[in-house]
Structure formats: structure tokens, C-alpha cells
Design a protein around this motif. Structure first.
Motif, PDB file in Angstrom:
ATOM      1  N   ALA A  14      -7.736 126.599  68.956  1.00 28.46           N
ATOM      2  CA  ALA A  14      -9.021 126.736  68.281  1.00 28.46           C
ATOM      3  C   ALA A  14     -10.135 126.240  69.200  1.00 28.46           C
ATOM      4  O   ALA A  14      -9.995 125.214  69.864  1.00 28.46           O
ATOM      5  CB  ALA A  14      -9.020 125.953  66.981  1.00 28.46           C
ATOM      6  N   ALA A  40      -4.575 140.684  59.847  1.00 32.54           N
ATOM      7  CA  ALA A  40      -3.853 139.424  59.721  1.00 32.54           C
ATOM      8  C   ALA A  40      -2.604 139.640  58.875  1.00 32.54           C
ATOM      9  O   ALA A  40      -2.536 140.596  58.088  1.00 32.54           O
ATOM     10  CB  ALA A  40      -4.748 138.373  59.083  1.00 32.54           C
ATOM     11  N   LYS A  43      -2.480 141.051  55.139  1.00 34.20           N
ATOM     12  CA  LYS A  43      -3.833 141.483  54.760  1.00 34.20           C
ATOM     13  C   LYS A  43      -4.110 142.893  55.263  1.00 34.20           C
ATOM     14  O   LYS A  43      -3.375 143.447  56.061  1.00 34.20           O
ATOM     15  CB  LYS A  43      -4.870 140.510  55.318  1.00 34.20           C
ATOM     16  CG  LYS A  43      -4.758 139.103  54.741  1.00 34.20           C
ATOM     17  CD  LYS A  43      -5.921 138.236  55.155  1.00 34.20           C
ATOM     18  CE  LYS A  43      -5.837 136.862  54.502  1.00 34.20           C
ATOM     19  NZ  LYS A  43      -7.000 136.007  54.870  1.00 34.20           N
ATOM     20  N   SER A  63     -18.326 138.033  60.163  1.00 31.12           N
ATOM     21  CA  SER A  63     -17.454 136.904  60.483  1.00 31.12           C
ATOM     22  C   SER A  63     -17.333 136.634  61.976  1.00 31.12           C
ATOM     23  O   SER A  63     -16.885 135.547  62.365  1.00 31.12           O
ATOM     24  CB  SER A  63     -16.060 137.149  59.910  1.00 31.12           C
ATOM     25  OG  SER A  63     -15.505 138.349  60.440  1.00 31.12           O
ATOM     26  N   LYS A  87     -11.201 130.735  66.017  1.00 30.20           N
ATOM     27  CA  LYS A  87     -10.777 129.958  64.859  1.00 30.20           C
ATOM     28  C   LYS A  87      -9.384 130.412  64.427  1.00 30.20           C
ATOM     29  O   LYS A  87      -9.005 131.561  64.683  1.00 30.20           O
ATOM     30  CB  LYS A  87     -11.757 130.182  63.705  1.00 30.20           C
ATOM     31  CG  LYS A  87     -13.206 129.910  64.034  1.00 30.20           C
ATOM     32  CD  LYS A  87     -14.108 130.284  62.864  1.00 30.20           C
ATOM     33  CE  LYS A  87     -15.569 130.059  63.189  1.00 30.20           C
ATOM     34  NZ  LYS A  87     -16.452 130.434  62.048  1.00 30.20           N
ATOM     35  N   PRO A  88      -8.647 129.554  63.751  1.00 34.90           N
ATOM     36  CA  PRO A  88      -7.324 129.988  63.265  1.00 34.90           C
ATOM     37  C   PRO A  88      -7.392 131.254  62.418  1.00 34.90           C
ATOM     38  O   PRO A  88      -6.463 132.079  62.466  1.00 34.90           O
ATOM     39  CB  PRO A  88      -6.850 128.786  62.453  1.00 34.90           C
ATOM     40  CG  PRO A  88      -7.509 127.614  63.110  1.00 34.90           C
ATOM     41  CD  PRO A  88      -8.864 128.118  63.520  1.00 34.90           C
ATOM     42  N   GLU A  89      -8.472 131.448  61.698  1.00 35.86           N
ATOM     43  CA  GLU A  89      -8.592 132.652  60.856  1.00 35.86           C
ATOM     44  C   GLU A  89      -8.840 133.918  61.660  1.00 35.86           C
ATOM     45  O   GLU A  89      -8.849 135.010  61.109  1.00 35.86           O
ATOM     46  CB  GLU A  89      -9.689 132.477  59.813  1.00 35.86           C
ATOM     47  CG  GLU A  89     -11.020 132.013  60.356  1.00 35.86           C
ATOM     48  CD  GLU A  89     -11.209 130.506  60.228  1.00 35.86           C
ATOM     49  OE1 GLU A  89     -10.256 129.748  60.513  1.00 35.86           O
ATOM     50  OE2 GLU A  89     -12.337 130.095  59.851  1.00 35.86           O
ATOM     51  N   ASP A  90      -9.022 133.783  62.964  1.00 35.48           N
ATOM     52  CA  ASP A  90      -9.111 134.969  63.828  1.00 35.48           C
ATOM     53  C   ASP A  90      -7.723 135.482  64.217  1.00 35.48           C
ATOM     54  O   ASP A  90      -7.620 136.538  64.856  1.00 35.48           O
ATOM     55  CB  ASP A  90      -9.890 134.642  65.107  1.00 35.48           C
ATOM     56  CG  ASP A  90     -11.349 134.332  64.842  1.00 35.48           C
ATOM     57  OD1 ASP A  90     -11.860 133.365  65.458  1.00 35.48           O
ATOM     58  OD2 ASP A  90     -11.976 135.032  64.029  1.00 35.48           O
ATOM     59  N   THR A  91      -6.689 134.750  63.851  1.00 34.99           N
ATOM     60  CA  THR A  91      -5.330 135.170  64.154  1.00 34.99           C
ATOM     61  C   THR A  91      -5.026 136.505  63.488  1.00 34.99           C
ATOM     62  O   THR A  91      -5.194 136.660  62.277  1.00 34.99           O
ATOM     63  CB  THR A  91      -4.327 134.111  63.679  1.00 34.99           C
ATOM     64  OG1 THR A  91      -4.511 132.920  64.443  1.00 34.99           O
ATOM     65  CG2 THR A  91      -2.895 134.610  63.847  1.00 34.99           C
ATOM     66  N   ALA A  92      -4.606 137.473  64.298  1.00 37.35           N
ATOM     67  CA  ALA A  92      -4.351 138.818  63.787  1.00 37.35           C
ATOM     68  C   ALA A  92      -3.838 139.693  64.924  1.00 37.35           C
ATOM     69  O   ALA A  92      -3.917 139.315  66.099  1.00 37.35           O
ATOM     70  CB  ALA A  92      -5.633 139.429  63.216  1.00 37.35           C
ATOM     71  N   THR A 123      -3.181 134.879  68.558  1.00 39.14           N
ATOM     72  CA  THR A 123      -2.804 133.746  67.722  1.00 39.14           C
ATOM     73  C   THR A 123      -3.659 132.556  68.111  1.00 39.14           C
ATOM     74  O   THR A 123      -3.680 132.166  69.279  1.00 39.14           O
ATOM     75  CB  THR A 123      -1.319 133.395  67.886  1.00 39.14           C
ATOM     76  OG1 THR A 123      -0.525 134.549  67.589  1.00 39.14           O
ATOM     77  CG2 THR A 123      -0.931 132.262  66.945  1.00 39.14           C
ATOM     78  N   SER A 126      -4.419 125.673  65.437  1.00 36.82           N
ATOM     79  CA  SER A 126      -5.380 124.637  65.023  1.00 36.82           C
ATOM     80  C   SER A 126      -5.103 123.309  65.693  1.00 36.82           C
ATOM     81  O   SER A 126      -4.088 123.131  66.346  1.00 36.82           O
ATOM     82  CB  SER A 126      -5.339 124.471  63.507  1.00 36.82           C
ATOM     83  OG  SER A 126      -4.032 124.142  63.097  1.00 36.82           O
TER      84      SER A 126
END
Length: 126
Positions: A14, A40, A43, A63, A87-92, A123, A126
Motif C-alpha cells: 500500500a 476484484a 465483484k 476512485s 490501496k488494498p482496494e485497488d487489488t484486482a 495485488t 496492507s
């Protein structure tokens, strides 16, 4: 037919950075509108960024605005996605997409793209 091949994915902490590449072949690159989508785990595939044909206009998902930059090198038939402050939420899985003569908001939808790469995994830990 357009062939798209992504590269540059990997594991990053991150706050780190990565640059994705998408090499295109099969059509005159400057005639292609290009974009990035991501999916992701569990999703739907979402829009990330796009560039109109010729590269005159760019579009970003809210985002990623201010963190990701889409660019293209018409001489190398390659599109890039520079990602910073990850960010971790960019993992996809990140997919490259293209369509001929595309522009405008339709590039922000999966249905607005006709050609897809196989994806590259990003990936962010965090």
C-alpha cells in the motif's frame, strides 16, 4: 481483429506504485480508443480509465482520479496505466480494452469496448 496484451502487474505494498502496459496489434493504434477496467474477486468488472482515439481526451473513475494516469505511445502501439498511492482496494485483475474510433462516455462502459486482453493481476498488500 485487435489483439491486446497486458503486462506489469504484480504485488506491491500500500502506498506503492506500478505501471501497467497494454500492447496492441491488428489495427492502426491511433485509431483505437483504449481503456482499463478491473475486476476484484467476487465483484463485477469496473471502469478505471480510458483514452479516446488519438489520445485527445481521457476519462477516469472517481476512485482513481489523482492517483492513476492513462497514457499512450502511438509509436510503440502501447497504452500505459501509471498507478501511484495504491490501496488494498485497488487489488484486482486489470483488463485492457479497445474499440475503433471511440470517444466519450461510452468508453466508460464494458459495452463500449469491442476488444479485450486477458488481464494482469495487481495485488496491493496492507
Amino acid at each position: 481483429q485487435v489483439q491486446l496484451v497486458e503486462s506489469g502487474g504484480g504485488l506491491v505494498q500500500a502506498g506503492g506504485s506500478l505501471r501497467l502496459s497494454c500492447a496492441a496489434s491488428g489495427r492502426t493504434f491511433s485509431h483505437l480508443a483504449m481503456g482499463w477496467f478491473r475486476q476484484a474477486p467476487g465483484k463485477e468488472r469496473d471502469f478505471v480509465a480510458a483514452s479516446s482515439w488519438g489520445g485527445t481526451s481521457t476519462y477516469y473513475a472517481d476512485s482513481v482520479k489523482g492517483r492513476f494516469t492513462i497514457s499512450r505511445d502511438n509509436a510503440k502501439n502501447t497504452m500505459y496505466l501509471q498507478m501511484i498511492s495504491l490501496k488494498p482496494e485497488d487489488t484486482a485483475v486489470y483488463y485492457c480494452a479497445a474499440t475503433l474510433w471511440g470517444s466519450g462516455s461510452r468508453l466508460m462502459k464494458m459495452g463500449g469496448m469491442d476488444y479485450w486482453g486477458k488481464g494482469t493481476l495487481v495485488t496491493v498488500s496492507s
